[in-house]
Motif scaffolding. Structure first.
Motif, short mmCIF file in Angstrom:
data_model
loop_
_atom_site.label_atom_id
_atom_site.label_comp_id
_atom_site.label_asym_id
_atom_site.label_seq_id
_atom_site.Cartn_x
_atom_site.Cartn_y
_atom_site.Cartn_z
N ARG A 603 -13.43 -7.06 -1.00
CA ARG A 603 -12.75 -6.66 -0.78
C ARG A 603 -11.33 -7.09 -0.53
NH1 ARG A 603 -14.01 -4.36 5.33
NH2 ARG A 603 -12.76 -5.82 6.90
N ASP A 604 -11.05 -8.00 -0.39
CA ASP A 604 -9.56 -9.04 -0.18
C ASP A 604 -9.07 -8.46 -1.09
OD1 ASP A 604 -9.83 -8.24 2.91
OD2 ASP A 604 -10.52 -10.56 3.00
N LEU A 605 -9.91 -9.59 -2.34
CA LEU A 605 -9.80 -9.98 -3.72
C LEU A 605 -9.49 -8.52 -4.99
CD1 LEU A 605 -12.20 -12.61 -4.03
CD2 LEU A 605 -10.51 -12.96 -4.10
N LEU A 606 -10.10 -7.52 -4.60
CA LEU A 606 -9.55 -6.62 -5.08
C LEU A 606 -8.65 -5.63 -5.17
CD1 LEU A 606 -13.67 -4.66 -5.21
CD2 LEU A 606 -11.66 -5.67 -6.71
N ALA A 607 -7.81 -6.07 -3.22
CA ALA A 607 -6.78 -5.63 -2.95
C ALA A 607 -5.70 -6.19 -3.58
CB ALA A 607 -7.25 -5.44 -0.86
N LEU A 608 -6.18 -7.38 -4.13
CA LEU A 608 -4.33 -8.09 -4.47
C LEU A 608 -3.91 -7.22 -5.25
CD1 LEU A 608 -6.43 -11.22 -5.27
CD2 LEU A 608 -4.56 -11.06 -3.45
N ARG A 609 -2.78 -7.00 -5.91
CA ARG A 609 -2.07 -6.74 -6.37
C ARG A 609 -1.08 -7.30 -7.87
NH1 ARG A 609 3.59 -6.14 -2.76
NH2 ARG A 609 2.26 -7.62 -2.13
#
Length: 795
Positions: A603-609
């Motif tokens: 989820r943190d990876l997918l939150a990268l802009r």
């Protein structure tokens, strides 16, 4: 290009656009919808709320500041990876620059981006007349389409029924209604709403919950889906690093942030990054010095008048900035930055880099401006005219010569190294300003005596360079000493080396192994080739998250690009904070990361802009169960790299693959030379990914996990603190042994280790150690203990 979208508008200011728009963004995000937030006009404050609600930067669409031609490209740029774009309007629907027939109005921007409109109507003092109002708004401009209405401030069910019926009578759908006294409006002060940076997000959550319960989100998304494709390409920063700038030429631009300096457009940072600079935010309220390595200073808008006493109390930083500006550091200051550089503000001492003083007044100065440069300066050129806007209640007399002439009125002060003005400019509309500033920053950086290119990590370094014939190998991460016999047989006996390589079988094997379509996979000659293809095929600003395998950055530099480095903190366990990583067209991160071994959450990876997210999962097959992988049937705007060389001892053959968005895979394939993946490598790929090898791969991963635990435990037993990771190697800081590297001392005792200083973000006291057998671990730890004792005797 297609992006579902709609514009939130109103008949006038005060109808609740910001509350509804922010609430919708939060409500949609709460449903798992990725929202790209926008604001029509120059306003900074509303986009701050949008950022909190949507979890990605709020951006502005302003044809006066950036030109009509950039509206669609900027919308598409800010919508990369989003499911829907929500655009909040400004003032009344048709209200634009005075005397311009509605130029820069919400209606103007809605036409330029071809988006349907959702009209927010405050119905407190009316009921049935709402229908007549909506009819007039809907027919005033035949080129606009009002797709629905949200009724605001409804007093009762009867009130809602009357207003709703009148709107539906004129052929417009009512998409929702919000009751009165919901207490979800944001507080205001002298320049509008209190900035989001000075509040927590509890109010944003409340807005989202209320909107979700009173507005038909499905109908809104359906309306957004009616927006047609745009005949435009996403905006890209039209800048590049100066000639001669490379990986060692990444000067820092210190950007004022925190509660006192909250105003800047996201494109400012993106232009700085594209020009080879590294924007670093500092807080003038708390930081006592500029970031180390600062070669340029950018002081944007905000509310220094609210925090003047606290700013004045930070005397160490005031002195540091005064000295830097006096020494010629390139400095841009807009509005709040101008006030901060003055000698005093409302009687409180400020930086004093400028002669004059500043103070609050009763008069609001606000509006679009055309500004002309009277002299050459850091940003301006004689006779050049640019566009901007003013928004302040202060007055200042900073000195001469002026930065701009605003209708003949002098504004600010400018020299060859400083440009301070009340005028806010949007650099996407005037990229020459960003180019002049960054060129000056690069010149200062190149001439700085403190610059030491030799301290840059060797991006071409690899663990095999630390080997020698008689050394036990802790430097190279290949898991097995020799390639398995069944794999040698598959490569040598079963493969037809006389034929040109045909990747069809390998592509099918990769797709079947991961349960994805074949157009989502590409065999490559190891991760090194994949990164080279990425650097050539995927344009725009790149960010590499470090400490990281060096090949991604090396490939980008070889392609003539200077990626921004985001360094994860050792004190925080090298954990990924997606909000701290700059937004970019391309973001590269490892998982688990080499050399730290840290496994980042999906989820943190997918939150990268990121316009395109690249995740190097070269070591994930060495982790039991392969948790947190981003490989799935839907990989929009992301790609994953896998390697077979580590687990199956294939470093000499170079076998790997990419899985991801079919559009990106096609771009990489177009860059790949014919037959670049050899027949042996393709045969190895098929053999390693066959269903019969799953159990063996899992056993190797479990064994690697145990080996890592054994090595880490032995290091802890002698007082070291290895990083908490999951990969079959261990990163450890040996600073307790002294300031230098132990690599040569360990080599003298028979052990080869990977030097930490070869990774950006690490120093020479760090060592990366491949997990081996317990006997080898015991020998390495004994050598470390011997080193400790030797150092103690010397001291």
């Amino acid at each position: 290009m297609v992006i579902p979208r709609f514009v939130i508008a109103a008949p006038a200011s005060g109808h609740g656009k910001t509350t509804v728009a922010t609430g919708l963004m939060a409500a949609l995000r709460g449903r798992g919808v990725e929202v790209a937030p926008f604001k029509v006009g120059p306003d900074y404050i509303d986009p701050g709320y949008h950022t909190l609600a949507a979890g990605r930067p709020g951006r502005n669409l302003d044809p006066f500041l950036c030109s009509e031609e950039l509206m669609a490209p900027l919308l598409l740029h800010g919508s990369r990876g989003a499911d829907v774009a929500v655009v909040e309007g400004v003032m009344g629907l048709f209200d634009g620059r005075l005397g311009s027939d509605g130029f820069a109005s919400t209606a103007h921007v809605a036409r330029l981006i071809d988006a349907p409109i959702v009209l927010v109507v405050d119905a407190r003092h009316t009921s049935r007349s709402v229908g007549a109002l909506v009819l007039g708004m809907a027919t005033f401009d035949p080129d606009l389409r009002i797709g629905g209405v949200v009724l605001n401030q409804i007093g009762s069910p009867r009130h809602e029924a009357e207003a709703r019926a009148s709107v539906e009578r004129v052929g417009v759908s009512v998409l929702g209604s919000l009751p009165r006294n919901l207490e979800i409006e944001a507080p205001a002060r002298h320049l509008g709403l209190v900035p989001a940076a000075e509040r927590d997000d509890a109010g944003i959550v409340a807005m989202g919950e209320v909107v979700a319960s009173h507005v038909d989100l499905d109908a809104l998304l359906a309306l957004a889906g009616t927006a047609p494709a745009l005949a435009a390409e996403p905006w890209r920063p039209p800048l590049s690093p100066p000639a001669g700038a490379g990986a060692a030429r990444r000067p820092k631009v210190a950007i004022a942030g925190g509660r006192a300096f909250t105003f800047r457009y996201p494109e400012t940072d993106e232009l700085l990054i594209a020009a080879g600079c590294e924007p670093v935010v500092f807080d003038p309220l708390s930081d006592t010095a500029l970031p180390p390595g600062t070669a340029g200073l950018w002081l944007g808008g905000g509310f220094p008048e609210v925090h003047a006493r606290e700013l004045a109390a930070n005397t160490a930083l005031l002195s540091a900035i005064r000295d830097a500006v006096a020494d010629g550091m390139p400095t841009v200051a807009e509005c709040a930055g101008l006030l901060y550089l003055c000698r005093e503000l409302d009687g409180e001492p400020m930086v004093g880099a400028l002669e004059g003083t500043a103070a609050m007044t009763a008069r609001l100065t606000m509006g679009y401006r055309e500004a002309t440069a009277e002299t050459d300066s850091l940003l301006g050129r004689v006779g050049e005219t640019i566009t901007g806007h003013e928004f302040h209640r202060t007055a200042a007399d900073p000195g001469d010569p002026p930065a701009w002439l605003l209708a003949g009125r002098p504004d600010g002060v400018a020299t060859s190294s400083i440009h301070a003005s009340y005028l806010h400019t949007h650099w996407a509309g005037h990229p020459q300003l960003a180019e002049r500033f960054t060129d000056a920053v690069h010149r200062r950086w190149a001439g700085a005596a403190a610059t030491d290119p030799a301290s840059e990590p060797d991006l071409a370094h690899h663990g095999d360079k630390d080997l020698a014939p008689d050394l036990v190998d802790f430097a190279v991460n290949v898991r097995q000493p020799r390639t398995p016999g069944w794999l040698v047989e598959a490569v040598t006996r079963d493969a037809n080396w006389a034929a040109y390589p045909n990747p069809a079988l390998a592509r099918a094997a990769i797709a079947a192994h991961h349960g994805v379509d074949e157009d989502m996979v590409l065999p490559v000659a190891g991760a090194a080739e994949a990164f080279t293809l990425i650097a050539r095929a995927l344009e725009g600003v790149a960010v590499v998250v470090h400490p990281q395998f060096t090949e991604p950055e090396a490939a980008l530099v070889a392609a003539g690009r200077v990626p921004l480095r985001h360094i994860l903190s050792a004190t925080e366990g090298f954990l990924l904070d997606p909000g701290a990583v700059p937004a970019a067209d391309l973001v590269v991160v490892g998982n688990p990361t080499n050399p730290t071994g840290v496994l980042h959450r999906r989820r943190d990876l997918l939150a990268l802009r990121a316009g395109t997210l690249v995740v190097d999962e070269a070591f994930l097959d060495a982790v039991p169960g392969q948790p947190e992988s981003l490989i799935s049937g839907d990989m929009s705007n992301r790609i994953v790299l896998r390697s077979l060389t580590k687990t199956w001892a294939l470093a000499g053959i170079r076998a790997g693959y990419v899985v991801g968005d079919p559009r990106t895979i096609a771009l990489l394939s177009a860059q790949q030379p014919p037959w670049s993946v050899s027949t042996p490598a393709l045969a190895a790929t098929v053999a390693c990914l066959s269903p019969g090898r799953r159990d063996e791969a899992h056993r190797l991963a479990v064994a690697g996990e145990a080996a890592r635990a054994d090595l880490a435990g032995r290091l802890r037993d002698i007082g070291l603190a290895p990083v908490d990771g999951v990969a079959p190697f261990v990163l450890v800081d040996t600073a307790g042994f002294g300031p230098g590297s132990l690599r040569e001392a360990l080599a003298a005792r028979g052990y080869a280790v990977r030097r930490g200083e070869s990774f950006p973000g690490l120093g020479p006291t760090w060592l990366r150690l491949a997990a081996r057998t317990p006997d080898h671990h015991a020998g390495l730890v004994a050598a470390l203990v011997d080193l400790q004792e030797t150092l103690c005797r010397k001291n």
